[in-house]
Motif scaffolding. Structure first.
Motif, PDB file in Angstrom:
ATOM      1  N   PRO A  45       0.750  -1.183   0.150  1.00  0.00           N
ATOM      2  CA  PRO A  45      -0.004   0.005   0.022  1.00  0.00           C
ATOM      3  C   PRO A  45       0.693   1.297  -0.040  1.00  0.00           C
ATOM      4  O   PRO A  45       0.311   2.279  -0.238  1.00  0.00           O
ATOM      5  N   ASP A  46       2.061   1.427   0.597  1.00  0.00           N
ATOM      6  CA  ASP A  46       3.025   2.416   0.668  1.00  0.00           C
ATOM      7  C   ASP A  46       3.509   2.557  -0.836  1.00  0.00           C
ATOM      8  O   ASP A  46       4.695   3.579  -1.222  1.00  0.00           O
ATOM      9  N   GLY A  47       3.322   1.838  -1.800  1.00  0.00           N
ATOM     10  CA  GLY A  47       4.014   1.951  -3.088  1.00  0.00           C
ATOM     11  C   GLY A  47       5.230   0.885  -3.231  1.00  0.00           C
ATOM     12  O   GLY A  47       5.813   0.812  -4.316  1.00  0.00           O
ATOM     13  N   LEU A  75       0.084   2.247  -9.267  1.00  0.00           N
ATOM     14  CA  LEU A  75      -0.333   2.531  -7.941  1.00  0.00           C
ATOM     15  C   LEU A  75      -0.892   1.531  -7.017  1.00  0.00           C
ATOM     16  O   LEU A  75      -1.694   0.655  -7.506  1.00  0.00           O
ATOM     17  N   GLN A  76      -0.686   1.598  -5.855  1.00  0.00           N
ATOM     18  CA  GLN A  76      -1.198   0.942  -4.802  1.00  0.00           C
ATOM     19  C   GLN A  76      -1.509   1.984  -3.561  1.00  0.00           C
ATOM     20  O   GLN A  76      -0.556   2.396  -3.189  1.00  0.00           O
ATOM     21  N   GLY A  77      -2.753   1.977  -3.048  1.00  0.00           N
ATOM     22  CA  GLY A  77      -3.021   2.846  -1.956  1.00  0.00           C
ATOM     23  C   GLY A  77      -2.844   4.428  -2.338  1.00  0.00           C
ATOM     24  O   GLY A  77      -2.622   5.111  -1.569  1.00  0.00           O
ATOM     25  N   GLY A  78      -2.732   4.662  -3.667  1.00  0.00           N
ATOM     26  CA  GLY A  78      -2.355   5.971  -4.143  1.00  0.00           C
ATOM     27  C   GLY A  78      -0.863   6.261  -4.194  1.00  0.00           C
ATOM     28  O   GLY A  78      -0.555   7.455  -4.706  1.00  0.00           O
ATOM     29  N   ASN A  79      -0.095   5.426  -4.028  1.00  0.00           N
ATOM     30  CA  ASN A  79       1.413   5.262  -3.949  1.00  0.00           C
ATOM     31  C   ASN A  79       1.971   4.579  -5.101  1.00  0.00           C
ATOM     32  O   ASN A  79       1.553   3.425  -5.507  1.00  0.00           O
ATOM     33  N   SER A  80       2.806   5.123  -5.577  1.00  0.00           N
ATOM     34  CA  SER A  80       3.570   4.486  -6.551  1.00  0.00           C
ATOM     35  C   SER A  80       4.984   3.920  -6.262  1.00  0.00           C
ATOM     36  O   SER A  80       5.576   4.756  -5.116  1.00  0.00           O
ATOM     37  N   SER A  83       7.050   7.260  -5.737  1.00  0.00           N
ATOM     38  CA  SER A  83       6.862   8.010  -4.501  1.00  0.00           C
ATOM     39  C   SER A  83       7.296   7.419  -3.281  1.00  0.00           C
ATOM     40  O   SER A  83       7.894   8.052  -2.313  1.00  0.00           O
ATOM     41  N   TYR A  84       7.410   6.130  -3.349  1.00  0.00           N
ATOM     42  CA  TYR A  84       8.035   5.042  -2.345  1.00  0.00           C
ATOM     43  C   TYR A  84       9.661   5.724  -2.230  1.00  0.00           C
ATOM     44  O   TYR A  84       9.860   5.784  -0.976  1.00  0.00           O
TER      45      TYR A  84
END
Length: 177
Positions: A45-47, A75-80, A83-84
């Protein structure tokens, strides 16, 4: 076991980076897309992708790029994954091997490694060279990824770095882990 399988798939997919696109196409497309789907299913979820450190997410980015995927849009949970990497910049910049892998991930994802997350990642790699030996990092893997990162960004590879790599070669012609 799950992390080991993930690492094996990443190693196989990373090898695609070094095969010209014409050779990678054809009968392996379905397998590559299946591997991409599997990797996408591992995203957290954090990307991030599971593994022993944030650098495993950089490894996943290469694999995604190698099969024509876009890590920016995964994206997972709005994170790529990108972005991680940004959220974990301090950890990734702490050693030359991780910084070099981050450079390679950013290049294949279309980001500027000179400005990503407020850092000059290429500079981090370049500053890690030991002038007396030409070695980057603490081991062969870190050194090799540093050389790859310099090449990927069009930076000169110091002759001392090449010499160090040649000196690390074993009599059989390979390199020790």
């Amino acid at each position: 076991m799950r992390t080991l399988r993930f690492a094996i798939v990443l190693v196989v997919l990373l090898s695609v980076l070094f095969i010209p696109a014409a050779q990678a196409a054809g009968p392996y497309d379905d397998l590559a897309l299946g591997a991409l789907a599997w990797i996408a299913g591992q995203q957290q979820p954090d990307g991030s992708f599971p593994g022993f450190s944030p650098v495993m997410t950089a490894d996943a980015v290469y694999a995604i790029c190698a099969v024509g995927g876009d890590p920016n849009g995964l994206l997972q949970g709005g994170n790529s994954p990108i972005s991680y990497l940004a959220a974990n910049a301090a950890t990734l910049a702490a050693n030359p091997g991780s910084a070099a892998k981050t450079v390679l991930a950013l290049v294949c994802a279309g980001h500027d490694p000179r400005t990503f997350a407020g850092r000059d990642w290429v500079g981090v790699v370049e500053q890690a060279a030991v002038p007396a030996t030409g070695q980057y990092g603490y081991d062969l893997t870190s050194h090799t990824f540093a050389v790859f990162a310099l090449a990927a960004t069009g930076r000169p590879i110091p002759s001392a770095a090449v010499s160090w790599l040649r000196q690390a070669q074993t009599p059989e012609g390979g390199w020790s882990w």
